[in-house]
Design a protein around this motif. Structure first.
Motif, PDB file in Angstrom:
ATOM      1  N   ILE A   1     -27.449  72.854  66.599  1.00 34.77           N
ATOM      2  CA  ILE A   1     -26.743  71.994  67.570  1.00 34.77           C
ATOM      3  C   ILE A   1     -27.299  70.576  67.602  1.00 34.77           C
ATOM      4  CG2 ILE A   1     -25.843  73.776  69.125  1.00 34.77           C
ATOM      5  CD1 ILE A   1     -28.371  73.402  70.854  1.00 34.77           C
ATOM      6  N   TYR A   2     -28.563  70.397  67.181  1.00 34.68           N
ATOM      7  CA  TYR A   2     -29.161  69.058  67.260  1.00 34.68           C
ATOM      8  C   TYR A   2     -29.055  68.307  65.930  1.00 34.68           C
ATOM      9  CZ  TYR A   2     -32.943  71.839  65.271  1.00 34.68           C
ATOM     10  OH  TYR A   2     -33.666  72.706  64.492  1.00 34.68           O
ATOM     11  N   CYS A   3     -28.492  68.954  64.933  1.00 36.36           N
ATOM     12  CA  CYS A   3     -28.504  68.365  63.589  1.00 36.36           C
ATOM     13  C   CYS A   3     -27.105  68.173  63.029  1.00 36.36           C
ATOM     14  CB  CYS A   3     -29.337  69.258  62.672  1.00 36.36           C
ATOM     15  SG  CYS A   3     -29.435  68.700  60.967  1.00 36.36           S
TER      16      CYS A   3
ATOM     17  N   VAL B   1     -40.851  74.002  64.833  1.00 35.63           N
ATOM     18  CA  VAL B   1     -40.099  74.300  66.057  1.00 35.63           C
ATOM     19  C   VAL B   1     -39.749  72.982  66.750  1.00 35.63           C
ATOM     20  CG1 VAL B   1     -40.096  75.583  68.235  1.00 35.63           C
ATOM     21  CG2 VAL B   1     -41.606  76.327  66.357  1.00 35.63           C
ATOM     22  N   VAL B   2     -38.475  72.662  66.829  1.00 36.80           N
ATOM     23  CA  VAL B   2     -38.054  71.473  67.584  1.00 36.80           C
ATOM     24  C   VAL B   2     -37.895  71.922  69.039  1.00 36.80           C
ATOM     25  CG1 VAL B   2     -36.251  69.719  67.897  1.00 36.80           C
ATOM     26  CG2 VAL B   2     -36.853  70.502  65.598  1.00 36.80           C
ATOM     27  N   VAL B   3     -38.688  71.329  69.928  1.00 36.33           N
ATOM     28  CA  VAL B   3     -38.663  71.795  71.322  1.00 36.33           C
ATOM     29  C   VAL B   3     -37.666  70.956  72.125  1.00 36.33           C
ATOM     30  CG1 VAL B   3     -40.038  72.365  73.343  1.00 36.33           C
ATOM     31  CG2 VAL B   3     -41.103  72.397  71.081  1.00 36.33           C
TER      32      VAL B   3
ATOM     33  N   THR C   1     -26.828  62.013  60.130  1.00 32.07           N
ATOM     34  CA  THR C   1     -27.615  62.979  60.894  1.00 32.07           C
ATOM     35  C   THR C   1     -28.773  63.429  59.997  1.00 32.07           C
ATOM     36  OG1 THR C   1     -26.652  65.034  60.145  1.00 32.07           O
ATOM     37  CG2 THR C   1     -25.436  63.841  61.843  1.00 32.07           C
ATOM     38  N   MET C   2     -29.653  64.235  60.605  1.00 28.35           N
ATOM     39  CA  MET C   2     -30.845  64.679  59.878  1.00 28.35           C
ATOM     40  C   MET C   2     -30.467  65.449  58.606  1.00 28.35           C
ATOM     41  SD  MET C   2     -33.968  64.161  60.770  1.00 28.35           S
ATOM     42  CE  MET C   2     -35.550  64.853  61.125  1.00 28.35           C
ATOM     43  N   CYS C   3     -29.366  66.217  58.650  1.00 28.94           N
ATOM     44  CA  CYS C   3     -28.999  67.008  57.468  1.00 28.94           C
ATOM     45  C   CYS C   3     -28.556  66.103  56.312  1.00 28.94           C
ATOM     46  CB  CYS C   3     -27.928  68.041  57.794  1.00 28.94           C
ATOM     47  SG  CYS C   3     -26.378  67.298  58.262  1.00 28.94           S
TER      48      CYS C   3
END
Ligand code: SAM
Ligand code: SF4
Length: 329
Positions: free
Chosen positions: A28-30, A161-163, A323-325
């Motif tokens: 969801i964040y990437c 782990v992305v918190v 995005t990061m991807c």
């Protein structure tokens, strides 16, 4: 053999190579749920082109290479690329970042091809929550991947782990405990504002000091030393087999020691994760008058242009649209 030092005195010695913008998860964040518009095969560097760049980079003083993506293990024949990079002169630290979904299948081949170590991303140990984050039923496959990596000796095995506050901050202790019985190295990473449709918001951000304090509730954290680039220290809980570390690009930026460049799968050399500046290497390697000198000049230009640091803290979302991807984390 050269050594590249940028305008700010930093030695440029690390190249992260994203080999695909495709992925078998949709974190969801990437990535948006529908994925990102994929580049066609013609727009993506071939392995032969990547190797031309790796050879020029190693000549320029790059010693450390990480393969990433998107999800690198979804690209066909990735093991061949790993074998070619592993044989490249002067590369003495070679790793790969994966979501772990295909690692059960590939870990042994990757190890035999010369990969030294691996980072596996996992943000929840609860099956339903992992599914909510990745938008796929991923947990069992990733755990199988982690166990296989340990079994074949692809170590150290690091768990990223992305918190995110309100999403997985209730699992910090459980992740820290993973280090007790197995030689797993858990790295808590601060959530960064990347890409223009990121779900990032200050209310979802947790500084790593807070994460560290939660880990301390489990026992004393003994410091084991920091990495040469200063981006993290690692800690051990008592007699734990593994370690815990805290990557804090937002609350404690480590730009002063950053010697990284990033190569995107469409052949752009990105100078900093937090700025959209890029140098086009695809057009260099596809030029009919190609010479490795042109790549060497491009790396020299990258050292001149590399920004002093990211500016996530003053202007979130200035990292551009990718995005990061698409950049390669
Ligand atoms: N697919 C592989 C994976 O997930 O490990 C490799 C690519 S992924 C883009 C690389 C790393 O970036 C992962 O550890 C992921 O959790 C991290 N990442 C992605 N978006 C992020 C963000 N906004 N903030 C912090 N880390 C992020
Ligand atoms: Fe895919 Fe990795 Fe991005 Fe998750 S973080 S969507 S696994 S590229």
């Amino acid at each position: 053999m050269k050594s590249l030092v940028d305008q700010h005195g930093r030695k440029i010695d690390y190249l992260r190579i994203s080999i695909t913008d495709r992925c078998n998860l949709r974190c969801i964040y990437c990535m948006p749920e529908s994925g990102v518009a994929h580049k066609s095969h013609e727009e993506i560097l071939t392995y032969a082109e990547i190797m031309k760049i790796v050879v020029a980079a190693s000549y320029c003083g790059i010693k450390k290479v990480r393969i990433t993506g998107g999800e690198p293990l979804v690209r066909k024949d990735v093991v061949d690329l790993v074998a070619a990079i592993a044989k490249t002169a002067n590369i003495n630290d070679f790793s790969l970042t994966t979501n772990g979904m295909l690692l059960g299948e590939y870990a042994e081949e990757l190890k035999n091809a010369g990969l030294r170590r691996i980072n596996i991303s996992l943000d929840s140990l609860v099956r339903e929550k992992c599914e909510m984050i990745t938008r796929r039923d991923a947990l069992n496959k990733v755990v199988e991947g982690i166990d296989t990596a340990l079994r074949v000796g692809l170590g150290p095995v690091k768990i990223n782990v992305v918190v995110i506050r309100g999403v997985n901050d209730d699992e910090i202790a459980e992740f820290a405990k993973l280090t007790c019985d197995k030689p797993l190295h858990v790295r808590f990473i601060e959530f960064m504002p990347i890409g223009d449709n990121s779900i990032w918001g200050m209310e979802k951000f947790i500084p790593n000091d807070e994460v560290k304090n939660l880990c301390r509730e489990l026992g004393e954290l003994k410091e084991e030393g920091s990495q040469p680039n200063g981006n993290t220290s690692s800690y051990r809980l008592g007699k734990a087999k593994g370690t815990i570390s805290f990557i804090s690009p937002i609350s404690s930026p480590f730009c002063g020691g950053c010697g990284r460049l990033r190569l995107t799968s469409d052949g752009k050399l990105r100078l900093c994760l937090g700025s959209a500046e890029e140098i086009d290497l695809l057009s260099i390697v596809r030029n009919s008058k190609f010479s490795s000198e042109h790549l060497i000049e491009a790396f020299e230009r990258a050292a001149i242009l590399k920004p002093k640091g990211h500016r996530f803290n003053c202007a979130p979302h200035i990292s551009g649209k990718k995005t990061m991807c698409q950049i390669g984390g």
